[in-house]
Scaffold this active site. Sequence first.
Site, mmCIF file in Angstrom:
data_model
loop_
_atom_site.group_PDB
_atom_site.id
_atom_site.type_symbol
_atom_site.label_atom_id
_atom_site.label_comp_id
_atom_site.label_asym_id
_atom_site.label_seq_id
_atom_site.Cartn_x
_atom_site.Cartn_y
_atom_site.Cartn_z
ATOM 1 N N LYS A 92 0.442 -5.519 19.122
ATOM 2 C CA LYS A 92 -0.151 -6.501 18.206
ATOM 3 C C LYS A 92 -1.484 -5.963 17.685
ATOM 4 O O LYS A 92 -2.289 -5.436 18.456
ATOM 5 C CB LYS A 92 -0.362 -7.806 18.981
ATOM 6 C CG LYS A 92 -0.865 -8.973 18.145
ATOM 7 C CD LYS A 92 -0.904 -10.236 19.012
ATOM 8 C CE LYS A 92 -1.306 -11.467 18.228
ATOM 9 N NZ LYS A 92 -1.273 -12.695 19.041
ATOM 10 N N SER B 228 1.137 -16.696 17.025
ATOM 11 C CA SER B 228 0.637 -15.676 16.142
ATOM 12 C C SER B 228 1.251 -14.284 16.333
ATOM 13 O O SER B 228 1.127 -13.438 15.451
ATOM 14 C CB SER B 228 -0.881 -15.571 16.318
ATOM 15 O OG SER B 228 -1.190 -15.111 17.621
ATOM 16 N N SER C 109 1.151 -18.190 21.613
ATOM 17 C CA SER C 109 1.429 -17.129 20.644
ATOM 18 C C SER C 109 2.383 -16.026 21.077
ATOM 19 O O SER C 109 2.808 -15.224 20.248
ATOM 20 C CB SER C 109 0.129 -16.480 20.201
ATOM 21 O OG SER C 109 -0.398 -17.205 19.130
#
Length: 487
Positions: free
Chosen positions: A80, A155, A179
Site C-alpha cells: 500500500k 482504503s 481498511s
Amino acid sequence: MSISLIDAKASEIIDAIKTKKISALEVTEFFLKRANELNPKLNAFISIDSDCVEQAKLIDKKISMGEPVGKLAGLPIGVKDLLCVKDQITTAASKMLANFKSPYSSTVVDKLLAEDAVILGKTNLDEFAMGSSNETSYFGNVKNPWNEDYVPGGSSGGSAAAVAARMCPVAIGTDTGGSIRQPANFCGIVGLKPTYGRVSRYGVIAFASSLDQVGPMASYVEDCALVLEVISGSDEMDSSSVEQPVAEYSKANLGSKKLNIALPKQYFSEALSAEVREKLQLAIESLKEDGHKFNEVDLPLTEYAISTYYLIACSEASSNLARYDGVRYGHRTNEVSNLESLYVKSRSEAFGPEVKRRLMLGTYALSSGYYDAYFEKACKLRAKLQKEFLKVFETNDLILSPVTTDTAFKIGERVSDPLQMYLNDILTISTNLAGLPAMSVPIGFSGNKMPIGAQLIAKAFGESEMLSFAELLQSKKIHKGEQPNVF
Ligand code: GLN
C-alpha cells in the site's frame, strides 16, 4: 511452467523457487506482466517497479550458489502506498506527497525484504487512508475486479483489487477502522488486521496513530499467516509496538479443539442484507456440525462506535497531518506572500475534500471549550467499549460477524453522502477502538456475483487461534472456483 501461478498458494510459489522448479525471475516477470496489463483497467497500483526483477535475480543467484534464502524467497508483494520504501515515491494517494521520495523504508518493508520478498509496486488507496471506497485517491479510483462498475472498498482497495485480480499473490494493507477487512470483503479475498502493537508502524504514513495497524491481504488464509509471521514483532523505532513473542502463525492448528463462538446481536441487526445473512447462516450451520458452539452475545455500545471512531480518528489526523505545511516536505504553493499564506495555500491546494473535512472536524473536536465534550468523551466511550469486548471473551474464544451489512456498492453511489459512507464501517471500527485482531474471510457470493465475507474477531494476541479457525471457515466457501470478470 511446473506451477500454476494464477492460483498457487504463496508457500507453493516459494517452494517451487527454492527447489528450482521455477526461477524467482520467471515468477516476478509473470506478475509484473499481469500487473502492467491489468492496471490501466483497474488502477490498483499507483506505481509498478519494473526494477524489482533485479531483486529476483539476486535471489536466484543465492539459490544457484546454494546459499540460504528467506521465508518469502521470490514472492512478489504489492505494498500500500502509505508505507515508505527507500528511494521510492510514497504518495499516500495525495497531491500533497505526489513527489515525496522516501528517505528510508518502513520496518514492515525491511522485514519483507530481509526474508527475500520482491516488492512489485505501490498500491492505490483512499487519500491518507481516509475512505471506504477508494474514490478519494488523488490518482483516481480503483475498480473492483469482480465488476468494474463497483468500488473495491477502501482504503486498501488497491491492495485488495491487485490480489483479487492476481496481479500479485499477496499485498500489504493498513487498517484504522476497517481498511483491510472491508476491501478484502468486497473483493473476495482474505485480510487480517493484527492486534494493536503486533506490527511496527515505523515508516507508515500516520492517519490515526492509536488505531492504525499494518496487515497482510491474500487469496488464502495460510498466506496471510505466513506474511504476518514475517512482519510481526516489537520494534525500537515504534514505541507502541509490543514486546510479545511472535508465534509461528503459519503452523497454527486448531487440532480437535472445539470453540465457543460469540454472535453479537447488534452485528446481525435489521440493516443486514438478506443475502449476507443467509450466507453467514450457512457457514454457521456447517461449523456447528463440526462441533463448534455459537452463543448470542450483547455489545450494546456498538451504536456509539461510529461517532466515537470518527471523533478520535479525525482528532488524531488533524494533529498528524499538521506536519504538511509547505515548508519541510510535500506540496508547496507557488504563491507565497507571507508565512500564513504559505501554510494555507499549500494545504488548500494539496489536500482533497475528504481530508479537509476530517481535518476540520478533528480540529474542532480538539479545540478548547469542545475538547471535553467531544474528544475526551469519545476516549471514555472507547474504554467502555474495550471492557464490553473483554466480557465477551471471558466465555468465548472468537466472535463471528458480517464484515459489512451488504456487498460492494457502485462507484459514485455514495460520494455525495459522507454519512452514508461512514456508516459502512459500523461492523469493523469497534475492533480498532478496542485494539483487537480481526480478519475477513470469503464465504460466498451474492446473486449479482459479488463476494461476501465473514469477520472473525479474537482477543488481543489471539491471531493463531483466529487464523486456524479462519482456515476452516474458508474451506466452507460456497461456489469455489468463481473467478473475477478480469480473468
Ligand atoms: N473507512 C474508514 C475511514 O474512512 C477506515 C479507514 C481506514 O481503516 N484507514 O476512516
